[in-house]
Write a protein that holds these residues in place. Structure first.
Motif, PDB file in Angstrom:
ATOM      1  N   VAL A  55       0.982  -1.158   0.108  1.00 32.68           N
ATOM      2  CA  VAL A  55       0.023  -0.075  -0.042  1.00 32.68           C
ATOM      3  C   VAL A  55       0.798   1.299  -0.001  1.00 32.68           C
ATOM      4  CG1 VAL A  55      -1.829   1.260   1.259  1.00 32.68           C
ATOM      5  CG2 VAL A  55      -1.826  -1.248   1.031  1.00 32.68           C
ATOM      6  N   ASP A  56       1.926   1.198   1.002  1.00 29.10           N
ATOM      7  CA  ASP A  56       2.781   2.228   0.969  1.00 29.10           C
ATOM      8  C   ASP A  56       4.122   1.718   1.907  1.00 29.10           C
ATOM      9  OD1 ASP A  56       2.375   2.561   3.717  1.00 29.10           O
ATOM     10  OD2 ASP A  56       0.773   3.911   3.388  1.00 29.10           O
ATOM     11  N   ASP A  57       5.231   2.431   1.956  1.00 29.02           N
ATOM     12  CA  ASP A  57       6.155   1.847   2.668  1.00 29.02           C
ATOM     13  C   ASP A  57       5.998   1.344   4.020  1.00 29.02           C
ATOM     14  OD1 ASP A  57       8.041   2.402   0.453  1.00 29.02           O
ATOM     15  OD2 ASP A  57       8.162   4.532   1.060  1.00 29.02           O
ATOM     16  N   ARG A  58       4.810   1.804   4.797  1.00 26.71           N
ATOM     17  CA  ARG A  58       4.641   1.342   5.894  1.00 26.71           C
ATOM     18  C   ARG A  58       3.467   0.506   6.044  1.00 26.71           C
ATOM     19  NH1 ARG A  58       6.421   5.621  10.245  1.00 26.71           N
ATOM     20  NH2 ARG A  58       6.031   3.968  11.620  1.00 26.71           N
ATOM     21  N   SER A  76       8.067   0.926  11.175  1.00 29.09           N
ATOM     22  CA  SER A  76       8.837   1.946  10.270  1.00 29.09           C
ATOM     23  C   SER A  76       8.765   1.786   8.807  1.00 29.09           C
ATOM     24  CB  SER A  76      10.381   2.007  10.886  1.00 29.09           C
ATOM     25  OG  SER A  76      10.845   0.892  10.586  1.00 29.09           O
ATOM     26  N   ALA A  77       9.370   2.466   7.968  1.00 28.56           N
ATOM     27  CA  ALA A  77       9.421   2.392   6.458  1.00 28.56           C
ATOM     28  C   ALA A  77      10.160   1.233   6.250  1.00 28.56           C
ATOM     29  CB  ALA A  77       9.664   3.616   5.820  1.00 28.56           C
ATOM     30  N   CYS A  78       9.764   0.585   5.193  1.00 29.95           N
ATOM     31  CA  CYS A  78      10.426  -0.680   4.899  1.00 29.95           C
ATOM     32  C   CYS A  78      10.759  -0.278   3.250  1.00 29.95           C
ATOM     33  CB  CYS A  78       9.333  -1.984   5.030  1.00 29.95           C
ATOM     34  SG  CYS A  78      10.282  -3.489   4.838  1.00 29.95           S
ATOM     35  N   TRP A  79      11.726   0.270   2.987  1.00 29.53           N
ATOM     36  CA  TRP A  79      12.253   0.821   1.751  1.00 29.53           C
ATOM     37  C   TRP A  79      12.050  -0.297   0.786  1.00 29.53           C
ATOM     38  CZ3 TRP A  79      10.910   5.367   1.934  1.00 29.53           C
ATOM     39  CH2 TRP A  79      11.141   5.994   3.148  1.00 29.53           C
ATOM     40  N   ILE A 112       6.326  -5.791  12.362  1.00 26.56           N
ATOM     41  CA  ILE A 112       4.747  -5.492  12.229  1.00 26.56           C
ATOM     42  C   ILE A 112       4.314  -4.803  13.456  1.00 26.56           C
ATOM     43  CG2 ILE A 112       2.735  -6.749  11.918  1.00 26.56           C
ATOM     44  CD1 ILE A 112       4.317  -8.823  10.529  1.00 26.56           C
ATOM     45  N   LYS A 113       3.660  -3.735  13.394  1.00 24.07           N
ATOM     46  CA  LYS A 113       2.988  -2.959  14.479  1.00 24.07           C
ATOM     47  C   LYS A 113       1.769  -3.471  14.736  1.00 24.07           C
ATOM     48  CE  LYS A 113       2.057   1.717  15.881  1.00 24.07           C
ATOM     49  NZ  LYS A 113       2.294   3.218  15.403  1.00 24.07           N
ATOM     50  N   THR A 114       1.006  -3.430  13.765  1.00 22.71           N
ATOM     51  CA  THR A 114      -0.491  -3.952  13.821  1.00 22.71           C
ATOM     52  C   THR A 114      -1.049  -4.732  12.702  1.00 22.71           C
ATOM     53  OG1 THR A 114      -1.394  -2.195  12.731  1.00 22.71           O
ATOM     54  CG2 THR A 114      -1.190  -2.026  15.164  1.00 22.71           C
TER      55      THR A 114
END
Length: 128
Positions: A55-58, A76-79, A112-114
Motif C-alpha cells: 500500500v505504501d512503505d509502512r 517504520s518504513a520498509c524501503w 509488524i506494528k499492527t
C-alpha cells in the motif's frame, strides 16, 4: 517584512506543498481498504501467503487465503518493499504476531506494528 522572514515563509510553504503532494497518493491507496478494516488482532494463522500488495512503505496487505486478507502496518518504513516479487515473514509455527514478527523484503526486516483483518466480502460487494 524583512528578507529572512520572507525566505522562511517561502521555505515553509514549499515544504507544506511537498508534504501534501506526497501524502495524497498514500492516503488514496490506504483509503481503498480503510472502510473494510476491522479492529487490530494480536496474531493470525497462516500456512502461506497467496498474494500481497504494498500500500505504501509502512503498510502491506497480505492474503492468507484467497478469501482472507489482513492489513499489516509496519513500525517504520520498509524501503525494500519497492519492486519486490515476494516477501517473507519471520513468524514461527504458522503464526504471525504483531509487535514481535516482521516482514522480510530484500535485506530489510520490517517489524509488524499492527494486524487488522479486511472484510473482503463487504469490499467486493461495495465495488459491485
Amino acid at each position: 517584512m524583512k528578507t529572512p522572514q520572507l525566505i522562511l515563509l517561502a521555505a515553509t510553504l514549499t515544504l507544506s506543498a511537498c508534504a501534501s503532494l506526497h501524502s495524497e497518493p498514500k492516503a488514496a491507496a490506504t483509503s481503498q481498504y480503510t472502510p473494510y478494516v476491522g479492529e487490530p488482532v494480536r496474531e493470525i494463522d497462516y500456512t502461506r501467503f497467496h498474494n500481497w500488495d504494498k500500500v505504501d512503505d509502512r503498510t502491506v496487505v497480505v492474503w492468507t487465503k484467497p478469501s482472507q486478507a489482513y492489513l499489516l502496518t509496519l513500525q517504520s518504513a520498509c524501503w525494500d518493499l519497492s519492486g519486490r516479487e515476494m516477501v517473507a515473514v519471520d513468524g514461527f509455527g504458522g503464526r504471525l504476531r504483531a509487535g514481535t514478527d516482521s516482514i522480510i523484503a530484500g535485506r530489510m526486516r520490517c517489524r509488524i506494528k499492527t494486524i487488522q483483518p479486511i472484510d473482503l466480502a463487504r469490499m467486493k460487494a461495495a465495488r459491485g
